[in-house]
Design a protein around this motif. Structure first.
Motif, mmCIF file in Angstrom:
data_model
loop_
_atom_site.group_PDB
_atom_site.id
_atom_site.type_symbol
_atom_site.label_atom_id
_atom_site.label_comp_id
_atom_site.label_asym_id
_atom_site.label_seq_id
_atom_site.Cartn_x
_atom_site.Cartn_y
_atom_site.Cartn_z
ATOM 1 N N ALA A 1 0.833 -1.261 -0.017
ATOM 2 C CA ALA A 1 -0.094 0.069 0.148
ATOM 3 C C ALA A 1 0.881 1.343 0.007
ATOM 4 O O ALA A 1 0.662 2.187 -0.661
ATOM 5 C CB ALA A 1 -0.905 -0.053 1.040
ATOM 6 N N MET A 2 1.852 1.431 1.089
ATOM 7 C CA MET A 2 2.724 2.362 0.890
ATOM 8 C C MET A 2 3.486 2.770 -0.407
ATOM 9 O O MET A 2 3.591 3.986 -0.599
ATOM 10 C CB MET A 2 3.560 2.411 2.156
ATOM 11 N N MET A 3 4.028 1.571 -0.946
ATOM 12 C CA MET A 3 4.732 1.791 -2.132
ATOM 13 C C MET A 3 3.929 2.423 -3.102
ATOM 14 O O MET A 3 4.248 3.230 -3.911
ATOM 15 C CB MET A 3 5.216 0.485 -2.748
ATOM 16 N N THR A 4 2.651 2.030 -3.260
ATOM 17 C CA THR A 4 1.458 2.510 -4.364
ATOM 18 C C THR A 4 1.407 3.984 -4.135
ATOM 19 O O THR A 4 1.271 4.747 -4.899
ATOM 20 C CB THR A 4 0.442 1.700 -4.412
ATOM 21 N N VAL A 5 1.042 4.344 -2.785
ATOM 22 C CA VAL A 5 0.792 6.047 -2.104
ATOM 23 C C VAL A 5 2.112 6.586 -2.808
ATOM 24 O O VAL A 5 1.937 7.794 -3.247
ATOM 25 C CB VAL A 5 0.674 5.672 -0.822
ATOM 26 N N ALA A 6 3.442 6.184 -2.631
ATOM 27 C CA ALA A 6 4.721 6.772 -2.828
ATOM 28 C C ALA A 6 4.677 7.005 -4.287
ATOM 29 O O ALA A 6 4.894 8.315 -4.813
ATOM 30 C CB ALA A 6 5.843 6.046 -2.385
ATOM 31 N N PHE A 7 4.148 6.017 -5.191
ATOM 32 C CA PHE A 7 4.332 6.160 -6.447
ATOM 33 C C PHE A 7 3.437 7.381 -7.043
ATOM 34 O O PHE A 7 3.789 8.239 -7.833
ATOM 35 C CB PHE A 7 3.901 4.867 -7.249
ATOM 36 N N SER A 8 2.069 7.196 -6.308
ATOM 37 C CA SER A 8 1.300 8.480 -6.674
ATOM 38 C C SER A 8 1.793 9.703 -6.356
ATOM 39 O O SER A 8 1.362 10.775 -7.231
ATOM 40 C CB SER A 8 -0.082 8.293 -5.881
ATOM 41 N N GLN A 9 2.431 10.037 -5.355
ATOM 42 C CA GLN A 9 2.897 11.303 -4.884
ATOM 43 C C GLN A 9 3.862 11.527 -6.010
ATOM 44 O O GLN A 9 4.165 12.771 -6.245
ATOM 45 C CB GLN A 9 3.036 11.294 -3.318
ATOM 46 N N VAL A 10 5.048 10.490 -6.056
ATOM 47 C CA VAL A 10 6.068 10.792 -7.143
ATOM 48 C C VAL A 10 5.716 11.198 -8.653
ATOM 49 O O VAL A 10 5.897 12.309 -9.117
ATOM 50 C CB VAL A 10 6.891 9.808 -7.331
ATOM 51 N N MET A 11 4.331 10.783 -9.250
ATOM 52 C CA MET A 11 3.930 11.181 -10.220
ATOM 53 C C MET A 11 3.233 12.596 -10.137
ATOM 54 O O MET A 11 3.167 13.246 -10.975
ATOM 55 C CB MET A 11 2.563 10.244 -10.720
#
Length: 324
Positions: free
Chosen positions: A116-126
């Motif tokens: 979950a945290m990896m997907t959230v981090a990806f979203s914020q990077v984008m």
């Protein structure tokens, strides 16, 4: 499929309700809301392939929706401004799929909160990339000037023709997603959700299946995002914000995505109606919606369809569990 089976199919009634949407008194005037509903149905159904079927908490799924939006916008503005929207929609879907595949391959073996945290981090990077890359994404100003023209030679510039284009995509995507969910591939996903260790012992490459379902989900999320690009006529960086991912999670859980295939549709309907209609009368509508969401989750953790489908005090019957 037998006639009696067709008459018992929930899709039949969902499709009938929404094919007549522009004809309804009062609410039929809000065709943009109807189009947004259809796109959100596609988005939540795609998300539920991850959460409801594979137990993948993709809490950054809005990034895939946003990638579809910007993929379609950039394609339309730089490659096909005079060729209609067809290619832009395809590229939008493939952009979402590519983003999901790249991320999914990296995190395919992660579990629970780490996934979950990896997907959230990806979203914020984008979000950060889109906000600052002015030359490509327009930065804070976004991309504008996206006008609907034709799709396969059909004029979709009006709100009603575009609604029916969204409806056609919803029908196609919904049927495809259900075929995937009911296939042997979908059964494998359910076995991974229920007991990934046992699935591994049975010889399934669980990491590969997680990667594959994430990429498939990304494609449908990208399609929904691409359609939203032409509905809004623009693409802005805030579509990558974490709140977009939060919306799809809440709508799916509220409707009962972990209890029924049709839960995301019910949850999306409630969420967008609250957002668009109640907010017009009360600016603190999120307070009422949040309290309603908490109440439903306390009463039945499996959502509204889990509550309606129960026989007794517990949420979810064995029949429902076989249906997921």
């Amino acid at each position: 499929m037998r006639p009696k089976s067709i008459l018992r199919d929930p899709y039949l009634y969902i499709f009938l309700i929404f094919i007549l949407y522009p004809l309804y008194p009062f609410i039929g005037d809000f065709t943009s809301l109807g189009s947004e509903l259809l796109l959100f149905f596609i988005f939540t159904l795609s998300f539920n392939l991850c959460l409801g079927y594979t137990a993948l908490p993709s809490f950054g799924h809005g990034a895939l929706y946003g990638m579809g939006t910007f993929g379609a916008a950039l394609t339309f503005l730089h490659l096909t401004p005079n060729m209609g929207v067809g290619l832009s929609l395809v590229i939008g879907g493939l952009t979402g799929m590519a983003g999901a595949a790249a991320l999914g391959w990296l995190i395919r073996d992660k579990k629970g909160i780490y996934f979950a945290m990896m997907t959230v981090a990806f979203s914020q990077v984008m979000f950060g990339i889109c906000w600052r890359w002015d030359e490509v994404t327009g930065g804070e100003s976004g991309l504008t000037g996206i006008a609907r023209s034709t799709f396969l030679g059909i004029d979709i510039s009006g709100s009603i023709p575009y609604y029916y284009l969204c409806f056609a995509f919803f029908v196609a995507c919904a049927i495809l997603i259900r075929i995937i969910a009911r296939s042997s591939f979908g059964m494998t996903l359910q076995s991974i959700r229920q007991n990934p260790i046992r699935a591994t012992y049975l010889g399934y490459n669980t990491g590969f299946y997680k990667f594959l379902v994430y990429a498939i989900s990304g494609f449908f999320a990208g399609i929904a995002g691409a359609l939203y690009c032409f509905l809004a006529g623009a693409a802005f960086a805030d579509i990558f914000d974490w709140t977009k991912s939060g919306d799809v999670v809440i709508a799916t859980l509220l409707g009962g995505g972990t209890a029924s295939f049709y839960g995301p549709i019910v949850g999306s309907l409630i969420f967008l109606v609250c957002k668009e209609l109640i907010s017009a009368f009360w600016e603190n509508w999120l307070l009422a919606y949040g309290l309603f969401f908490v109440l439903i989750i306390l009463i039945c953790p499996r959502g509204l369809l889990g509550l309606l489908g129960q026989n007794g005090n517990s949420c979810g019957t064995p029949k429902e569990k076989r249906e997921i």
